[in-house]
Design a protein around this motif. Structure first.
Motif, PDB file in Angstrom:
ATOM      1  N   PHE A  77       9.508   1.470   0.656  1.00  0.00           N
ATOM      2  CA  PHE A  77      10.266   1.464  -1.130  1.00  0.00           C
ATOM      3  C   PHE A  77       9.685   2.839  -1.243  1.00  0.00           C
ATOM      4  CE2 PHE A  77       9.202  -2.963  -0.664  1.00  0.00           C
ATOM      5  CZ  PHE A  77       9.909  -3.907  -1.590  1.00  0.00           C
ATOM      6  N   ASP A  78      10.483   3.659  -2.343  1.00  0.00           N
ATOM      7  CA  ASP A  78      10.407   4.449  -2.644  1.00  0.00           C
ATOM      8  C   ASP A  78       9.503   4.533  -3.651  1.00  0.00           C
ATOM      9  OD1 ASP A  78      12.060   6.177  -0.694  1.00  0.00           O
ATOM     10  OD2 ASP A  78      13.639   5.984  -1.912  1.00  0.00           O
ATOM     11  N   THR A  79       9.303   3.514  -4.414  1.00  0.00           N
ATOM     12  CA  THR A  79       8.463   3.306  -5.791  1.00  0.00           C
ATOM     13  C   THR A  79       7.919   2.557  -5.466  1.00  0.00           C
ATOM     14  OG1 THR A  79      10.614   2.314  -7.008  1.00  0.00           O
ATOM     15  CG2 THR A  79      10.066   4.872  -7.193  1.00  0.00           C
ATOM     16  N   PRO A  80       6.584   2.029  -6.166  1.00  0.00           N
ATOM     17  CA  PRO A  80       6.370   0.598  -6.011  1.00  0.00           C
ATOM     18  C   PRO A  80       6.808  -0.655  -6.084  1.00  0.00           C
ATOM     19  CG  PRO A  80       5.166   2.259  -7.140  1.00  0.00           C
ATOM     20  CD  PRO A  80       5.956   2.999  -7.394  1.00  0.00           C
ATOM     21  N   PRO A  81       7.108  -1.072  -4.825  1.00  0.00           N
ATOM     22  CA  PRO A  81       7.683  -2.741  -5.519  1.00  0.00           C
ATOM     23  C   PRO A  81       6.753  -3.924  -6.344  1.00  0.00           C
ATOM     24  CG  PRO A  81       5.855  -3.199  -3.368  1.00  0.00           C
ATOM     25  CD  PRO A  81       6.084  -1.634  -4.337  1.00  0.00           C
ATOM     26  N   VAL A  82       8.043  -4.047  -6.896  1.00  0.00           N
ATOM     27  CA  VAL A  82       7.700  -5.271  -8.107  1.00  0.00           C
ATOM     28  C   VAL A  82       6.994  -6.646  -8.080  1.00  0.00           C
ATOM     29  CG1 VAL A  82       8.258  -6.767 -10.357  1.00  0.00           C
ATOM     30  CG2 VAL A  82       9.884  -4.889  -9.352  1.00  0.00           C
TER      31      VAL A  82
ATOM     32  N   PHE B 105       0.293  -1.346   0.013  1.00  0.00           N
ATOM     33  CA  PHE B 105      -0.162  -0.281   0.436  1.00  0.00           C
ATOM     34  C   PHE B 105       0.893   1.475  -0.159  1.00  0.00           C
ATOM     35  CE2 PHE B 105       0.884  -1.350   4.518  1.00  0.00           C
ATOM     36  CZ  PHE B 105       0.670  -0.039   4.586  1.00  0.00           C
ATOM     37  N   GLU B 106       0.039   1.986  -0.694  1.00  0.00           N
ATOM     38  CA  GLU B 106       0.715   3.640  -0.458  1.00  0.00           C
ATOM     39  C   GLU B 106       1.198   3.986   0.795  1.00  0.00           C
ATOM     40  OE1 GLU B 106       1.583   7.108  -3.536  1.00  0.00           O
ATOM     41  OE2 GLU B 106      -0.316   6.061  -4.348  1.00  0.00           O
ATOM     42  N   THR B 107       1.678   4.887   1.437  1.00  0.00           N
ATOM     43  CA  THR B 107       1.489   6.043   2.622  1.00  0.00           C
ATOM     44  C   THR B 107       1.841   7.303   2.297  1.00  0.00           C
ATOM     45  OG1 THR B 107       1.878   5.543   4.675  1.00  0.00           O
ATOM     46  CG2 THR B 107       3.337   4.716   3.396  1.00  0.00           C
ATOM     47  N   SER B 108       1.683   8.193   3.055  1.00  0.00           N
ATOM     48  CA  SER B 108       2.440   9.218   3.435  1.00  0.00           C
ATOM     49  C   SER B 108       3.061   9.592   3.482  1.00  0.00           C
ATOM     50  CB  SER B 108       1.273  11.036   3.212  1.00  0.00           C
ATOM     51  OG  SER B 108       1.191  10.384   4.411  1.00  0.00           O
TER      52      SER B 108
ATOM     53  N   ASP C 291       8.946   5.939   4.035  1.00  0.00           N
ATOM     54  CA  ASP C 291       8.812   4.898   2.560  1.00  0.00           C
ATOM     55  C   ASP C 291       7.331   5.227   1.861  1.00  0.00           C
ATOM     56  OD1 ASP C 291      10.287   3.577   4.204  1.00  0.00           O
ATOM     57  OD2 ASP C 291       8.510   2.941   5.623  1.00  0.00           O
ATOM     58  N   LYS C 292       7.601   5.287   0.904  1.00  0.00           N
ATOM     59  CA  LYS C 292       6.309   5.711   0.020  1.00  0.00           C
ATOM     60  C   LYS C 292       5.508   4.616  -0.672  1.00  0.00           C
ATOM     61  CE  LYS C 292       8.383  10.130  -0.877  1.00  0.00           C
ATOM     62  NZ  LYS C 292       7.841  10.544   0.720  1.00  0.00           N
ATOM     63  N   PHE C 293       5.770   3.723  -0.432  1.00  0.00           N
ATOM     64  CA  PHE C 293       5.400   3.086  -0.058  1.00  0.00           C
ATOM     65  C   PHE C 293       6.013   1.553   0.648  1.00  0.00           C
ATOM     66  CE2 PHE C 293       5.306   4.072  -4.131  1.00  0.00           C
ATOM     67  CZ  PHE C 293       3.588   4.338  -4.777  1.00  0.00           C
ATOM     68  N   ILE C 294       4.460   0.254   1.166  1.00  0.00           N
ATOM     69  CA  ILE C 294       5.119  -0.154   1.883  1.00  0.00           C
ATOM     70  C   ILE C 294       4.317  -1.824   1.861  1.00  0.00           C
ATOM     71  CG2 ILE C 294       4.792  -1.160   4.277  1.00  0.00           C
ATOM     72  CD1 ILE C 294       4.273   1.490   5.492  1.00  0.00           C
ATOM     73  N   LEU C 295       5.193  -2.862   2.082  1.00  0.00           N
ATOM     74  CA  LEU C 295       5.018  -4.030   1.851  1.00  0.00           C
ATOM     75  C   LEU C 295       5.317  -5.131   3.255  1.00  0.00           C
ATOM     76  CD1 LEU C 295       4.793  -6.626   0.236  1.00  0.00           C
ATOM     77  CD2 LEU C 295       7.095  -6.919  -0.504  1.00  0.00           C
TER      78      LEU C 295
END
Length: 191
Positions: free
Chosen positions: A186-191, A150-153, A164-168
């Protein structure tokens, strides 16, 4: 709606549970935390005075039959601590910190030692709290889902910086049956 018929307490199950718990060196209070009940409830199960609910029986059975591999648990901890990624490992239900990587400590601007064993929930962003609510609907605790991205601010300052911009989130079990969550940023969406 069909009512479940209560099952009679099973003293044999209680004896096996107590024996497994003692061999595994798990305190009643620790097992209670893992299963989501009180220590008194675990005591009643072990004495054969009460029978766990069907979902609890399933979880306990999985724990009692799972091969214990403490070396693997230690290897996971080493991998997290020495990771170059922003990563930490928490207990899934309590959110208690088990270990964190150097980059995560740098992000937090503190040594993780003072946080070990304490819940990180108080530091959750609104997006983290919202993602946590989604877990129930995903069947997270019923093993129907084992990861969520998910994305977080994030957050710049107190109570704890989060860059983090994205968390897994990835869920798995330690050898004592504890459900844990590997949290990677992650700074960008994880693959």
């Amino acid at each position: 709606m069909k009512l479940l018929t209560p099952t009679a307490p099973d003293p044999e199950f209680g004896r096996r549970l107590r024996q497994w718990r003692r061999e595994s060196e798990i305190k009643q209070s620790r097992l209670a935390d893992i299963v989501g009940v009180t220590q008194a409830t675990v005591s009643r199960w072990e004495k054969g005075l009460q029978t766990p609910a069907p979902l609890q029986i399933d979880l306990l059975h999985q724990m009692m039959t799972r091969n214990r591999n403490f070396r693997l648990d230690q290897a996971i901890k080493r991998l997290v601590i020495h990771s170059r990624q922003r990563v930490h490992l928490i207990e899934d239900r309590s959110h208690r910190l088990l270990c964190a990587s150097g980059p995560r400590e740098k992000e937090w601007q503190r040594d993780s030692g003072d946080l070990l064993g304490t819940s990180l929930w108080r530091f959750a962003t609104p997006e983290i709290a919202q993602a946590e609510k989604r877990l129930h609907h995903m069947g997270w605790h019923e093993d129907q889902a084992d990861h969520l991205t998910f994305e977080t601010s994030g957050r710049d300052g107190p109570p704890m910086p989060i860059v983090d911009k994205f968390i897994l989130w990835e869920r798995f079990f330690l050898s004592d049956g504890t459900a844990v969550r590997l949290t990677t940023g992650f700074d960008t969406p994880p693959v």
